[in-house]
Design a protein around this motif. Structure first.
Motif, PDB file in Angstrom:
ATOM      1  N   ILE A 474       0.875  -0.990   0.081  1.00 53.20           N
ATOM      2  CA  ILE A 474       0.441   0.016   0.415  1.00 53.20           C
ATOM      3  C   ILE A 474       0.817   1.272   0.035  1.00 53.20           C
ATOM      4  O   ILE A 474      -0.104   2.522  -0.289  1.00 53.20           O
ATOM      5  CB  ILE A 474      -0.855   0.141   1.374  1.00 53.20           C
ATOM      6  CG1 ILE A 474      -2.373   1.110   1.347  1.00 53.20           C
ATOM      7  CG2 ILE A 474       0.039  -0.141   2.443  1.00 53.20           C
ATOM      8  CD1 ILE A 474      -2.818   1.092   0.330  1.00 53.20           C
ATOM      9  N   LEU A 496      -9.610   1.990  -4.950  1.00 49.71           N
ATOM     10  CA  LEU A 496      -8.320   1.803  -4.280  1.00 49.71           C
ATOM     11  C   LEU A 496      -8.689   0.660  -3.913  1.00 49.71           C
ATOM     12  O   LEU A 496      -9.656   0.109  -3.101  1.00 49.71           O
ATOM     13  CB  LEU A 496      -7.803   2.523  -3.124  1.00 49.71           C
ATOM     14  CG  LEU A 496      -6.838   1.855  -2.302  1.00 49.71           C
ATOM     15  CD1 LEU A 496      -5.561   0.919  -2.465  1.00 49.71           C
ATOM     16  CD2 LEU A 496      -6.299   2.353  -1.066  1.00 49.71           C
ATOM     17  N   PHE A 498      -7.774  -2.940  -1.595  1.00 48.93           N
ATOM     18  CA  PHE A 498      -6.614  -3.255  -1.100  1.00 48.93           C
ATOM     19  C   PHE A 498      -6.821  -4.108  -0.192  1.00 48.93           C
ATOM     20  O   PHE A 498      -7.757  -4.117   0.502  1.00 48.93           O
ATOM     21  CB  PHE A 498      -6.550  -1.599   0.274  1.00 48.93           C
ATOM     22  CG  PHE A 498      -5.853  -2.829   1.402  1.00 48.93           C
ATOM     23  CD1 PHE A 498      -3.843  -2.599   0.505  1.00 48.93           C
ATOM     24  CD2 PHE A 498      -5.618  -1.972   2.464  1.00 48.93           C
ATOM     25  CE1 PHE A 498      -3.172  -2.987   1.717  1.00 48.93           C
ATOM     26  CE2 PHE A 498      -4.433  -1.985   3.521  1.00 48.93           C
ATOM     27  CZ  PHE A 498      -3.438  -2.433   3.124  1.00 48.93           C
TER      28      PHE A 498
END
Length: 609
Positions: A474, A496, A498
């Motif tokens: 990240i 994003l 993640f």
């Protein structure tokens, strides 16, 4: 009077990030010296194209990094080899061999080696045999493929460059003379770094021994960001530079670790170096017509007035898993026939499994090996030839936007490497172990690398971004997001995805994501994939498939950018397959072609380790 024939010459060139190709270059040099070649071993960036035809034989050992890239110490050479003004016959007199070190878990397998081989032939060079592609994922790893190729290589060399009258091959058990040795220095200069009386001193002049431009930073924060009961200790480091440094998302900081003083003392004691440990030493060539710039590794260039204790603390890796060449070296430094024979066995192809079982699989380090091979007494003069060099470790910059503080501040997200091996012993990463114990206020020297930069212009920040990462991967994605937020605003599209284990343990920077999502008219969105928060494991590739329409919309934008960051191996492959599934409106081949086109346009970036 009988004229002694001039020795044939060979130049062995390596490109490496971790030292693997350099070790292969050493073995190639030993092989050629045993058949009476005068050899030089240099990093690729240490030579120029006009130097190459001066040698009878060239041998290349090159690793592939990142997305089919050349290692940092080979990029300047590669760019010079691509110059359009080079005559296509400039290497017509050159014969060469090539070893490519690679990992088939990466999509661009051995691309650097293949590109180098193709370009050498375009410039007229003749390959003695097909290049070696030493795959780390192969059944016997890089070692097995390389050893098999090395036998064929030696055969071809002897066919093209036969031994001359009266010459015989030097036996494998005979020690060849070292090119460089340590000798007592004549200067009384004071040491500038290391450990003295238990006090930690970091030199501000480490860059004296490095060709790269380093700069000093001060450690302002060293905080664990995972719970104490979590399986992994992950640290957020904040470093403050003395002057503004221009950096961008995708850049990395290289830090050079140091070995701990108690372990350095153990090595000194094991090798009976107590009387020489604090004596000033210098590098000395055993060959005529060699100057300081000819040293085999630039990290040692200009090294003078240094002690064994300093070398063992700052320059030599005493924790590394020893390569086969280490055992071949220490076999010369014991009078015990049993330990000598055992060390030599680890170097022979038929005993490769035994070497793996002893060293590679249990991750047994050099310090442990020397404790077990207790009769080995390495001469202090040979220290730099026996121990591998302690190489800098690279960490992606996690800061951006306002956190850059106009270029004075860097943040790093660092997972402390600590695990238990198959023999139930705990192993720790050299650099992360060093970083974990550093107190706030410690001064370090670092180097900024910009080769993997995601964007070269702030204007690129306005483009839609699909960012996919896992774990400490990240870090560079956060840099992108913060940079976009500062220079473009919340309206710039960013998605994003993640992946981590738990929402409460390693959902890094979750506060940042919440703040960005809550901003008015925000076009930032985060989709987490918590693999352990439910019975069925969920990974980033699962989230990609679940949000196929949204991802297709972003990737179909003509200027969108895709960035994938995380550990190498299964994750990048699984992500790529999921993206192909999402894009496969016609065929999977068409989807793959689309991703390849994104890569060619610099819009598909991947950072793995």
């Amino acid at each position: 009077m009988i004229q002694v024939p001039a020795p044939r010459s060979a130049l062995i060139l390596y490109g490496t990030e971790t030292g693997n190709s350099q070790d292969i270059a050493y073995e190639l040099g030993q092989c050629l010296e045993r058949i009476h070649f005068a050899t030089k071993i240099r990093e690729l960036d240490g030579v120029s194209i006009p130097d190459l035809p001066q040698y009878d034989l060239l041998v290349f050992a090159i690793s592939t990094t990142g997305q089919g890239d050349f290692p940092s110490n080979a990029r300047k050479f590669w760019l010079s080899l691509l110059r359009k003004k080079l005559p296509l016959s400039i290497l017509s007199a050159v014969k060469y061999g090539l070893v490519g070190l690679c990992d088939s878990s990466y999509p661009k397998f051995n691309l650097a080696g293949r590109k180098l081989n193709k370009r050498l032939q375009q410039l007229g060079a003749t390959s003695l045999l097909s290049p070696c592609e030493a795959d780390e994922q192969g059944q016997e790893g890089t070692e097995g493929a390389f050893l098999e190729w090395l036998l064929l290589f030696q055969e071809q060399v002897l066919l093209n460059f036969p031994l001359q009258a009266g010459q015989t091959q030097v036996p494998a058990g005979h020690k060849l003379p070292s090119e460089w040795l340590l000798a007592k220095a004549t200067t009384d200069d004071q040491c500038t770094s290391g450990f003295r009386n238990g006090e930690h001193i970091v030199s501000a002049k480490i860059s004296k021994y490095s060709p790269e431009l380093s700069f000093p930073v001060v450690l302002e924060r060293n905080e664990r960001v995972t719970p104490s009961d979590h399986w992994q200790d992950v640290r957020l480091l904040r470093l403050r530079a003395m002057e503004a440094i221009n950096y961008m998302p995708g850049d990395v900081l290289a830090l050079r670790p140091q070995n701990l003083p108690e372990d350095v003392n153990q090595i000194i004691s094991l090798l009976d170096w107590q009387d020489m440990a604090d004596t000033k030493l210098k590098l000395q060539s055993t060959r005529s017509m060699q100057g300081p710039d000819d040293v085999f590794d630039p990290m040692l260039r200009g090294l003078d007035s240094v002690t064994l204790r300093q070398l063992l603390t700052e320059y030599l890796d005493i924790y590394a898993v020893p390569r086969r060449s280490f055992f071949s070296k220490i076999a010369h430094f014991t009078e015990d026939e049993v330990q000598k024979e055992r060390a030599l066995e680890f170097t022979e192809p038929q005993y490769l499994d035994e070497y793996f079982d002893y060293a590679t699989r249990p991750r047994r380090g050099i310090l442990e090996v020397l404790q077990e091979f207790h009769t080995v007494k390495i001469p202090w003069q040979e220290a730099i030839n026996t121990f591998p060099l302690l190489r800098p470790r690279q960490f992606s910059v996690a800061s951006g936007g306002h956190l850059k503080a106009d270029g004075f501040c860097f943040e790093l997200l660092v997972a402390i490497v600590k695990y238990r091996t198959v023999i139930k012993r705990i192993r720790e990463g050299v650099c992360t172990k060093y970083l974990a114990q550093l107190p706030v206020g410690t001064r370090l020297n670092v180097v900024l690398h910009t080769e993997g930069r995601f964007h070269n212009r702030l204007a690129d920040m306005d483009r839609p971004h699909l960012l996919i990462g896992g774990g400490t991967g990240i870090a560079p994605l956060r840099s992108v997001i913060l940079e976009k937020s500062a220079f473009v605003g919340a309206q710039a599209t960013s998605l994003l995805i993640f992946g981590c284990r738990n929402s409460h343990s390693d959902y890094f920077f979750s506060t940042d994501w919440s703040k960005l999502e809550s901003q008015e008219q925000s076009s930032f969105r985060v989709i987490p994939a918590f693999s352990r928060d439910q019975d069925r494991k969920i990974y980033v590739q699962d989230r990609i498939l679940q949000h196929a329409e949204l991802i297709r919309e972003i990737l179909s934008a003509p200027n969108s950018i895709l960035v994938v960051c995380g550990s190498s191996g299964a994750m990048p492959k699984a992500v790529r397959q999921a993206l192909k599934d999402v894009l496969a409106s016609t065929t999977e081949a068409a989807a793959e072609n689309y991703l390849v086109q994104l890569e060619k346009e610099g819009r598909y970036k991947q950072e793995t380790w």
